[in-house]
Design a protein around this motif. Structure first.
Motif, PDB file in Angstrom:
ATOM      1  N   LEU A 258       1.163  -0.818   0.159  1.00 39.96           N
ATOM      2  CA  LEU A 258      -0.139  -0.285  -0.317  1.00 39.96           C
ATOM      3  C   LEU A 258       0.346   1.041   0.261  1.00 39.96           C
ATOM      4  N   GLU A 259       2.026   0.808  -0.538  1.00 42.01           N
ATOM      5  CA  GLU A 259       3.148   2.203  -0.118  1.00 42.01           C
ATOM      6  C   GLU A 259       3.935   3.074  -0.479  1.00 42.01           C
ATOM      7  N   THR A 260       3.947   1.838  -1.850  1.00 35.56           N
ATOM      8  CA  THR A 260       4.313   2.342  -3.468  1.00 35.56           C
ATOM      9  C   THR A 260       3.120   1.366  -4.320  1.00 35.56           C
ATOM     10  N   VAL A 261       3.914   1.951  -5.457  1.00 31.08           N
ATOM     11  CA  VAL A 261       3.388   1.380  -6.713  1.00 31.08           C
ATOM     12  C   VAL A 261       5.262   0.474  -7.940  1.00 31.08           C
ATOM     13  N   ASP A 262       4.232   0.177  -8.686  1.00 29.46           N
ATOM     14  CA  ASP A 262       5.958   0.253  -9.648  1.00 29.46           C
ATOM     15  C   ASP A 262       4.700   1.490 -10.629  1.00 29.46           C
ATOM     16  N   LEU A 263       6.557   1.795 -11.526  1.00 29.14           N
ATOM     17  CA  LEU A 263       5.791   2.082 -12.394  1.00 29.14           C
ATOM     18  C   LEU A 263       7.195   2.427 -13.659  1.00 29.14           C
ATOM     19  N   TYR A 264       6.775   2.032 -14.808  1.00 30.04           N
ATOM     20  CA  TYR A 264       7.811   1.628 -16.123  1.00 30.04           C
ATOM     21  C   TYR A 264       7.755   2.786 -16.888  1.00 30.04           C
ATOM     22  N   THR A 265       8.525   3.354 -17.617  1.00 32.26           N
ATOM     23  CA  THR A 265       9.138   4.148 -18.602  1.00 32.26           C
ATOM     24  C   THR A 265       8.927   3.183 -19.805  1.00 32.26           C
ATOM     25  N   SER A 266       8.869   4.442 -21.084  1.00 32.87           N
ATOM     26  CA  SER A 266       8.600   3.980 -22.237  1.00 32.87           C
ATOM     27  C   SER A 266       8.837   5.018 -23.084  1.00 32.87           C
ATOM     28  N   HIS A 267       9.171   4.859 -24.529  1.00 35.36           N
ATOM     29  CA  HIS A 267       9.723   5.721 -25.463  1.00 35.36           C
ATOM     30  C   HIS A 267       8.919   4.959 -26.910  1.00 35.36           C
ATOM     31  N   GLU A 268       9.084   5.118 -28.211  1.00 36.83           N
ATOM     32  CA  GLU A 268       9.536   5.237 -29.032  1.00 36.83           C
ATOM     33  C   GLU A 268      11.034   4.558 -29.982  1.00 36.83           C
ATOM     34  N   GLY A 269      11.257   3.463 -30.103  1.00 36.35           N
ATOM     35  CA  GLY A 269      12.586   3.015 -30.451  1.00 36.35           C
ATOM     36  C   GLY A 269      12.748   3.506 -31.643  1.00 36.35           C
ATOM     37  N   LEU A 270      12.644   4.771 -31.718  1.00 33.14           N
ATOM     38  CA  LEU A 270      13.078   5.723 -33.295  1.00 33.14           C
ATOM     39  C   LEU A 270      14.700   5.846 -34.153  1.00 33.14           C
TER      40      LEU A 270
END
Length: 505
Positions: A258-270
């Motif tokens: 309950l204290e934290t969450v997962d947050l992932y990163t992304s981008h277009e592989g250009l």
């Protein structure tokens, strides 16, 4: 990114296992000059024709920048990537919902604590609404920490009667006309800005920004609409009551998540030169190994360590092209933008190339048709997948932004909030009709009080766009509009329409 030498192309080429840059010569059609073919390597894309490449004047500077990147540590780890793959498997099976959002194109100036924090808070707020509505976990992926480059329809534009290169993103050139010459040192600068952004994201989450024990600390910022605020506060009250109950029965602990969450990163592989330089062969974490692993006897796979999730854009998904060749070899979960020009047959061919083992959750299909075209195009794409060996393996995600862009009579690029809502609503309806389900949404948004998309409860009109239009690329939803969209999707599930049926096997 090429120099022409007779009928050959010489591309800066990094070694596969470390070392200095070398060059591979290819013919114009993308085959190797010596006529040989080879198995996949991080550099095999250089034997294929490429779209949206960049021409640099200083070849020595390019090699220096790429060599620096190859020596730099990974931005993300295989353990994190595999954890996301596991979560996306749940999305593909209908057990979770995918929320992906962020800037159209990040600027280096966005690497600043307040701007990063505002986007984190917005994604957390939206996910809270979606959890409340869908009664499912939400997988959160940010278009952050690397979403700098943008494909362009035209490589040049007119400025004061002169033809200058188009702005391609901060990792290529600058927005101001005098900074339009591509600069390879920006690749290294992009790496450090990405690393710093992700570092602050991790630090913020570790410091309790997502702690559900104190949800009222999540300020609503610029959202002033009383009805939206009241809906959000009702959700917070509901969660608070649940937490009180958990504490009473002793289920409230540090291990409860309950204290934290997962947050992932992304981008277009250009920019494939950049992506290749951060592609590393690493051992797959033992607890994440599966029968779908393509690792060799050493248990290693190739991971793109610039982000957890990358996608192939609508302009670079050619079956015989460089981008598909690169993407087919990395172990990361990947996305494919699916637009009006992609035939159902080519969609299946792409899936065959990019996911030959039919790994569940490996591929996210990001549909972007436009509100007036989705009804005629999405059903055929769904049926093609349902009738193939990839049935039940993909995540269906709606991008309601890119197919709904238009220019006002005043020459300002914008999107109408009602069109965005319409495409999401249509996607939800069509998936239900086709015995499928919408697994997520992919949005361009910001936590700032911008005025870039018209409509919404604010009633923004064309004349309001100049009030705070700050995007250097495409228009984004502001915080109020993004939360409205989250409430729409949550309302769909709360009303009972979201009880999907998923036919497997």
């Amino acid at each position: 990114m090429e120099d022409t030498i007779g009928n050959l192309r010489e591309t800066p080429q990094l070694s596969n296992e470390g070392g200095v840059a070398v060059a591979v010569k290819t013919t114009p059609n993308g085959t190797q000059a010596d006529g040989e073919t080879s198995v996949w390597t991080p550099s095999s894309w250089t034997t294929k024709p490429i779209k949206q490449d960049v021409t640099y004047d200083d070849r020595a500077a390019v090699s220096k920048a790429l060599a620096k990147l190859e020596r730099s540590p990974p931005i993300v780890t295989p353990t994190e990537i595999c954890k996301l793959k596991k979560s996306l498997r749940d999305v593909a099976l209908g057990k979770a919902f995918l929320l992906q959002g962020g800037d159209c194109a990040e600027l280096f100036d966005y690497c600043e604590s307040n701007m990063i924090e505002s986007k984190i808070k917005l994604l957390l707020q939206m996910s809270l609404v979606l959890i409340y509505g869908a009664h499912k976990p939400v997988v959160r992926i940010a278009r952050m920490a690397g979403q700098f480059a943008k494909p362009r329809s035209n490589p040049t534009e007119q400025y004061n009667g002169k033809t200058i290169p188009a702005f391609r993103g901060d990792n290529i050139n600058g927005y101001h006309p005098e900074d339009r010459i591509p600069d390879p040192s920006r690749l290294v600068t992009a790496y450090f800005h990405s690393a710093a952004t992700l570092n602050y994201i991790r630090a913020s989450l570790a410091s309790g920004i997502a702690d559900l024990h104190s949800p009222l600390d999540w300020e609503l910022g610029h959202v002033k609409d009383s009805s939206i605020k009241a809906k959000y506060e009702r959700i917070v009250d509901s969660i608070t009551e649940s937490l009180r109950f958990m504490k009473t029965v002793g289920a409230d602990s540090a291990a409860s998540g309950l204290e934290t969450v997962d947050l992932y990163t992304s981008h277009e592989g250009l920019l494939l030169e950049y992506e290749q330089s951060l592609t590393r062969r690493s051992k797959t974490p033992h607890h994440h190994q599966s029968s779908h692993s393509d690792g060799g006897d050493d248990g290693k796979q190739w991971y793109n360590t610039s982000a957890h999730f990358l996608w192939i854009g609508d302009r670079t998904r050619q079956l015989s092209g460089a981008h598909v060749e690169y993407f087919r070899g990395i172990a990361n979960p990947i996305g494919i933008k699916v637009g009006p020009t992609l035939s159902p047959q080519d969609l299946i061919s792409l899936l065959d190339v990019l996911n030959p083992s039919q790994e569940i959750g490996k591929i996210t299909l990001i549909t972007r048709y436009g509100e007036h075209h989705i009804s005629s195009l999405l059903p055929a794409h769904i049926r093609a997948v349902q009738n193939s060996g990839h049935k039940g393996t993909v995540v269906w995600q709606c991008d309601p932004m890119h197919g709904n862009t238009f220019t006002t009579p005043q020459g300002i690029k914008t999107r109408n909030f009602s069109s965005i809502l319409s495409e999401v609503s249509s996607a939800l309806r069509i998936h239900g009709e086709e015995s499928s389900f919408l697994g997520g949404v992919h949005l361009e948004l910001t936590g700032e009080a911008v005025t870039e998309c018209v409509g919404g409860s604010e009633g923004l009109r064309d004349k309001d766009l100049n009030t705070n239009y700050t995007s250097y690329c495409d228009p984004r939803l502001n915080e109020k509009q993004a939360l409205e969209l989250a409430f729409l999707v949550a309302g769909f599930y709360r009303s009972g329409q979201g009880k999907e049926r998923w036919i497997h096997g």
